[in-house]
Motif scaffolding. Structure first.
Motif, PDB file in Angstrom:
ATOM      1  N   GLY A 147     -11.329   9.441   0.585  1.00 27.44           N
ATOM      2  CA  GLY A 147     -10.909  10.827   0.831  1.00 27.44           C
ATOM      3  C   GLY A 147      -9.427  11.024   0.590  1.00 27.44           C
ATOM      4  N   VAL A 148      -8.621  10.865   1.639  1.00 29.15           N
ATOM      5  CA  VAL A 148      -7.168  11.041   1.514  1.00 29.15           C
ATOM      6  C   VAL A 148      -6.481   9.701   1.730  1.00 29.15           C
ATOM      7  CG1 VAL A 148      -7.148  13.478   2.190  1.00 29.15           C
ATOM      8  CG2 VAL A 148      -6.978  11.719   3.940  1.00 29.15           C
ATOM      9  N   ALA A 149      -5.319   9.541   1.110  1.00 28.26           N
ATOM     10  CA  ALA A 149      -4.619   8.263   1.129  1.00 28.26           C
ATOM     11  C   ALA A 149      -4.237   7.804   2.537  1.00 28.26           C
ATOM     12  CB  ALA A 149      -3.385   8.331   0.241  1.00 28.26           C
ATOM     13  N   LEU A 150      -4.172   8.738   3.498  1.00 26.50           N
ATOM     14  CA  LEU A 150      -3.853   8.347   4.876  1.00 26.50           C
ATOM     15  C   LEU A 150      -4.950   7.483   5.491  1.00 26.50           C
ATOM     16  CD1 LEU A 150      -2.366  11.682   6.265  1.00 26.50           C
ATOM     17  CD2 LEU A 150      -1.132   9.584   5.717  1.00 26.50           C
ATOM     18  N   LEU A 151      -6.175   7.650   4.994  1.00 24.11           N
ATOM     19  CA  LEU A 151      -7.307   6.892   5.521  1.00 24.11           C
ATOM     20  C   LEU A 151      -7.616   5.726   4.592  1.00 24.11           C
ATOM     21  CD1 LEU A 151      -9.598   9.919   6.431  1.00 24.11           C
ATOM     22  CD2 LEU A 151      -8.017   8.682   7.932  1.00 24.11           C
ATOM     23  N   GLY A 152      -6.886   4.657   4.757  1.00 18.87           N
ATOM     24  CA  GLY A 152      -7.099   3.500   3.908  1.00 18.87           C
ATOM     25  C   GLY A 152      -6.240   2.342   4.358  1.00 18.87           C
ATOM     26  N   ARG A 153      -6.113   1.362   3.485  1.00 18.53           N
ATOM     27  CA  ARG A 153      -5.264   0.219   3.788  1.00 18.53           C
ATOM     28  C   ARG A 153      -4.532  -0.208   2.532  1.00 18.53           C
ATOM     29  NH1 ARG A 153     -10.182  -3.598   3.541  1.00 18.53           N
ATOM     30  NH2 ARG A 153      -9.521  -5.014   1.907  1.00 18.53           N
ATOM     31  N   SER A 154      -3.371  -0.799   2.748  1.00 14.70           N
ATOM     32  CA  SER A 154      -2.535  -1.259   1.645  1.00 14.70           C
ATOM     33  C   SER A 154      -2.409  -2.773   1.660  1.00 14.70           C
ATOM     34  CB  SER A 154      -1.125  -0.648   1.734  1.00 14.70           C
ATOM     35  OG  SER A 154      -1.177   0.737   1.585  1.00 14.70           O
ATOM     36  N   GLN A 155      -2.287  -3.334   0.481  1.00 17.93           N
ATOM     37  CA  GLN A 155      -1.964  -4.740   0.303  1.00 17.93           C
ATOM     38  C   GLN A 155      -0.750  -4.823  -0.592  1.00 17.93           C
ATOM     39  OE1 GLN A 155      -5.347  -6.703  -1.477  1.00 17.93           O
ATOM     40  NE2 GLN A 155      -6.240  -7.159   0.514  1.00 17.93           N
ATOM     41  N   THR A 156       0.070  -5.831  -0.382  1.00 19.79           N
ATOM     42  CA  THR A 156       1.207  -6.079  -1.262  1.00 19.79           C
ATOM     43  C   THR A 156       0.893  -7.323  -2.058  1.00 19.79           C
ATOM     44  OG1 THR A 156       2.744  -5.059   0.285  1.00 19.79           O
ATOM     45  CG2 THR A 156       3.689  -6.505  -1.387  1.00 19.79           C
ATOM     46  N   TRP A 157       0.841  -7.164  -3.378  1.00 17.82           N
ATOM     47  CA  TRP A 157       0.572  -8.263  -4.288  1.00 17.82           C
ATOM     48  C   TRP A 157       1.888  -8.755  -4.875  1.00 17.82           C
ATOM     49  CZ3 TRP A 157      -4.132  -6.180  -7.592  1.00 17.82           C
ATOM     50  CH2 TRP A 157      -5.212  -5.929  -6.731  1.00 17.82           C
ATOM     51  N   ILE A 158       1.941 -10.025  -5.236  1.00 14.80           N
ATOM     52  CA  ILE A 158       3.151 -10.658  -5.741  1.00 14.80           C
ATOM     53  C   ILE A 158       2.998 -10.966  -7.232  1.00 14.80           C
ATOM     54  CG2 ILE A 158       4.767 -12.585  -5.442  1.00 14.80           C
ATOM     55  CD1 ILE A 158       4.400 -10.778  -2.932  1.00 14.80           C
ATOM     56  N   ARG A 159       3.985 -10.515  -8.030  1.00 11.69           N
ATOM     57  CA  ARG A 159       3.931 -10.769  -9.477  1.00 11.69           C
ATOM     58  C   ARG A 159       4.051 -12.268  -9.748  1.00 11.69           C
ATOM     59  NH1 ARG A 159       4.630  -7.567 -14.014  1.00 11.69           N
ATOM     60  NH2 ARG A 159       5.573  -5.843 -12.879  1.00 11.69           N
ATOM     61  N   GLN A 160       3.230 -12.762 -10.665  1.00  8.25           N
ATOM     62  CA  GLN A 160       3.257 -14.157 -11.093  1.00  8.25           C
ATOM     63  C   GLN A 160       3.869 -14.239 -12.478  1.00  8.25           C
ATOM     64  OE1 GLN A 160       1.871 -16.661  -8.719  1.00  8.25           O
ATOM     65  NE2 GLN A 160       2.456 -14.742  -7.756  1.00  8.25           N
ATOM     66  N   GLN A 161       4.589 -15.292 -12.737  1.00  9.06           N
ATOM     67  CA  GLN A 161       5.264 -15.440 -14.045  1.00  9.06           C
ATOM     68  C   GLN A 161       4.353 -16.059 -15.072  1.00  9.06           C
ATOM     69  OE1 GLN A 161       8.044 -13.887 -14.513  1.00  9.06           O
ATOM     70  NE2 GLN A 161       8.178 -13.411 -12.356  1.00  9.06           N
TER      71      GLN A 161
END
Length: 161
Positions: A147-161
């Motif tokens: 629905g709306v972005a307030l109802l969700g979860r976030s993950q932080t991914w790390i760039r790999q070389q």
């Protein structure tokens, strides 16, 4: 006069070489900047429950500028490499998670990417997705929501070389 001409020729040649080197350095810098200004590349995901590395996801851009991402490697030693998406309800049902496209149809929207979707292979659910870069392009914040972005979860991914 010949001595002056030889000197002028040497100076001109040195200037051309320096300009070529500067151009090559600039092209390299622009390429590096473009890479960090886009999610295109390989990203390490983190398990929400354990905080440990979970998988590598490769994000690519198609000819229309849309981004998609697929799982290219599992990082959890306890996971079987032949794991399947048993919870999926679409065409990915019972397909191997390794090699599976889990992000698709992401479009550039200002400094972010939006309007796509992401699959959580653990529960088989599809979520709307938005993402943006942080830390000079080394971190990708991926938000899945209903629905709306307030109802969700976030993950932080790390760039790999």
């Amino acid at each position: 006069m010949t001595q002056f001409t030889e000197h002028a020729r040497a100076v001109a040649l040195r200037t051309v070489r320096q300009a070529a080197l500067a151009g090559a350095l600039l092209a390299s810098a622009v390429s590096a900047l473009a890479q960090t200004a886009s999610p295109v590349g390989t990203w390490q995901t983190i398990d929400d429950h354990t905080g440990q590395p979970k998988a590598l996801v490769q994000i690519i851009q198609d000819g229309n500028g849309e981004l998609s991402g697929k799982v290219i490697k599992g990082l959890n030693p306890n996971d079987r490499p032949d794991r399947r998406c048993t919870e999926c309800t679409d065409a990915r049902k019972d397909q191997p998670i390794l090699g599976m496209t889990i992000i698709d149809s992401m479009k550039k929207d200002g400094d972010a990417w939006d309007h796509g979707q992401i699959l959580d292979p653990e529960n088989g659910k599809l979520y709307k997705c938005k993402m943006h870069l942080e830390d000079g392009g080394n971190k990708l914040v991926v938000r899945g929501y209903i629905g709306v972005a307030l109802l969700g979860r976030s993950q932080t991914w790390i760039r790999q070389q």
